[in-house]
Enzyme design. Sequence first.
Site, PDB file in Angstrom:
ATOM      1  N   GLU A  25       0.845  -1.206   0.000  1.00 36.74           N
ATOM      2  CA  GLU A  25       0.000   0.000   0.000  1.00 36.74           C
ATOM      3  C   GLU A  25       0.874   1.248   0.000  1.00 36.74           C
ATOM      4  OE1 GLU A  25      -2.892  -0.002   3.193  1.00 36.74           O
ATOM      5  OE2 GLU A  25      -3.830   1.836   2.456  1.00 36.74           O
ATOM      6  N   ASN A 172     -12.373  -1.306  -1.015  1.00 34.07           N
ATOM      7  CA  ASN A 172     -11.694  -1.896   0.156  1.00 34.07           C
ATOM      8  C   ASN A 172     -12.381  -1.424   1.430  1.00 34.07           C
ATOM      9  OD1 ASN A 172      -9.251  -2.918   1.789  1.00 34.07           O
ATOM     10  ND2 ASN A 172      -9.359  -0.767   2.376  1.00 34.07           N
ATOM     11  N   GLU A 173     -12.644  -2.317   2.331  1.00 32.99           N
ATOM     12  CA  GLU A 173     -13.240  -1.987   3.631  1.00 32.99           C
ATOM     13  C   GLU A 173     -14.309  -0.899   3.470  1.00 32.99           C
ATOM     14  OE1 GLU A 173     -10.305  -1.499   6.789  1.00 32.99           O
ATOM     15  OE2 GLU A 173      -9.678  -3.580   6.559  1.00 32.99           O
ATOM     16  N   TYR A 239      -6.709  -8.960  11.590  1.00 32.77           N
ATOM     17  CA  TYR A 239      -5.365  -8.697  12.103  1.00 32.77           C
ATOM     18  C   TYR A 239      -5.192  -9.322  13.486  1.00 32.77           C
ATOM     19  CZ  TYR A 239      -4.336  -5.515   8.292  1.00 32.77           C
ATOM     20  OH  TYR A 239      -4.073  -4.993   7.049  1.00 32.77           O
ATOM     21  N   GLU A 296      -6.128  -9.220   3.696  1.00 34.93           N
ATOM     22  CA  GLU A 296      -5.317  -8.516   4.700  1.00 34.93           C
ATOM     23  C   GLU A 296      -5.275  -9.390   5.947  1.00 34.93           C
ATOM     24  OE1 GLU A 296      -5.993  -4.331   5.463  1.00 34.93           O
ATOM     25  OE2 GLU A 296      -6.532  -3.987   3.373  1.00 34.93           O
ATOM     26  N   GLN A 345       2.122  -6.102   5.532  1.00 33.68           N
ATOM     27  CA  GLN A 345       2.311  -5.749   4.132  1.00 33.68           C
ATOM     28  C   GLN A 345       3.734  -6.113   3.726  1.00 33.68           C
ATOM     29  OE1 GLN A 345       1.100  -1.782   3.145  1.00 33.68           O
ATOM     30  NE2 GLN A 345      -0.903  -1.986   4.165  1.00 33.68           N
TER      31      GLN A 345
HETATM   32  O1  AHR Z   1      -3.060  -2.574   6.208  1.00 37.09           O
HETATM   33  C1  AHR Z   1      -3.354  -1.368   6.838  1.00 37.09           C
HETATM   34  C2  AHR Z   1      -4.822  -0.999   6.721  1.00 37.09           C
HETATM   35  O2  AHR Z   1      -5.603  -1.900   7.435  1.00 37.09           O
HETATM   36  C3  AHR Z   1      -5.415  -1.004   5.345  1.00 37.09           C
HETATM   37  O3  AHR Z   1      -5.173   0.152   4.649  1.00 37.09           O
HETATM   38  C4  AHR Z   1      -6.873  -1.165   5.618  1.00 37.09           C
HETATM   39  O4  AHR Z   1      -7.565  -1.810   4.579  1.00 37.09           O
HETATM   40  C5  AHR Z   1      -6.923  -1.930   6.928  1.00 37.09           C
HETATM   41  O5  AHR Z   1      -7.772  -1.361   7.836  1.00 37.09           O
END
Ligand code: AHR
Length: 522
Positions: A25, A172-173, A239, A296, A345
Amino acid sequence: MVKVKINTDKRKGKIDKNIYGHFSEHLGHCIYGGIWVGKDSKIPNTDGIRNDVIEALRKLQIPVLRWPGGCFADEYHWEDGIGPGENRPKMINTHWGGIVEDNSFGTHEFLRFCELIGTEPYICGNVGSGTVREMQQWVEYMTFDGVSPMTELRKRNGRSEPWKLKYFGVGNENWGCGGSMRPEYYADEFRRYSTYVRNFGDNTIFKIACGAGDFCTHWTDVMMREAARFMNGLSLHYYTIPTGSWTDKGSSTEFDETVWFDTLKNTLRMEELISKHSEVMDRYDPNKTVAMIVDEWGTWYNVEPGTNPGFLYQQNTVRDALVAGINLNIFNSHCDRVRMANIAQMVNVLQAIILTDGEKMLLTPTYHVFDMFKVHMEGELLETDYTAPEYAAPGKAAAVSASVAAEHDGSGHVLGSESIPALSISSSMDSAGKVHVTLCNLRPDSSMDISLDIVGIGNNGAGIASYCKATGSVLTGKTMNSHNTFDAPDTVKPVALKEMPIQDGKLEFKLEPMSVTVVTLE
Ligand code: AHR
């Protein structure tokens, strides 16, 4: 002794190589400094892209790379990133540090990067603040070979042939940074935008819809009900945060065994998460035509002290290696539905595989895990039975409870609040008939004896006797927080195992404490 039975006759489906995908990103020093240094940089580069990074990435055989975001994607206007550099407008990167984005890395540079590292591009379009026309023209600009204003523009910018582009994300999101939409609204927006993501010539686009974050199965339910037939894939983001709190996520390097345990416990929730979303998808799509795309995933800690909080720069330890190994084993075990995953990432951001500092570069423990696991790409998942011993929360005695043992094929961890499975495994057979087994020992203070039983006729009909030796490598560290630095870049790296004989389909070996191991049987 933990008994593990691998049945080479029981194939559970192909492990899509895209499970080993990555994400880059416009965030902190992922693109700028980490990948792109510009053609005039003193750092050795090819067309502006760092040679050391290219070389490291080529070795991983990365199958697919997502770009330009993330949250950045829904504020990105692709036309700003084409043409002569000096004419490209500058913008604010509002999500990530409020810094100036000069658009010097755009479509041409990204696609060149993909060519150089030999990976398929996965481009994420802007639904949150972009127009349908903008998205339609981007796809046309990249993939159309006929006469059109977009083709002419591309040619004027130095590229006569169209690129091949397979993967395209429609937002995205969109429940959050991508427009704060309700699933009912986004489902309609997805249908509208994706209509104009066209296939030109023989370029067929695999359309990926924005999916849920974490456990929001309502989002998955609405998307599947309203839009499943318009999509090829539905994403999922999760995450691993050691503390489970976004305000104080914990340090990347300073932690004790309780935090180690909590981190691994939280990462194991990926199993539960995939199962829950899969259940919903199965209701609408029992034949599993829509892929789950975990685009992600990874660890998210507090940033390194003294670094820009908006840049999400963090170190990477043996704990991250375990997180990577556990997640990849989980994805393998769900290969019937999970057909792509992209760790967040690639460079200098979150659970990065590479860190850079000016001209210096290092490979993190997570990089090495991807290198060890790449043998699973396109392999056939094999049925693998074992009862994982328990790893009790530090300070708590292991509960003697059958319910916390997980007898499974790499899936089906049963999480008690006080204990987690101490072992994670998956195994696959490649096209040459070799069997690859990846194992994670989650306990930081005790080794684990493994007794592997290989049953089945095998790939070539030659019988189990055809497996006569095992080779492999192991990654661990002196301490839970061992990591690589620019001064000591090889502190954590895999070490080759001594070749081991397989007798009558049986192999015994020991897993190091807090380790990731790959073993190849041939
Ligand atoms: O990876 C960091 C961020 O986490 C991304 O930009 C977003 O899609 C997610 O919330």
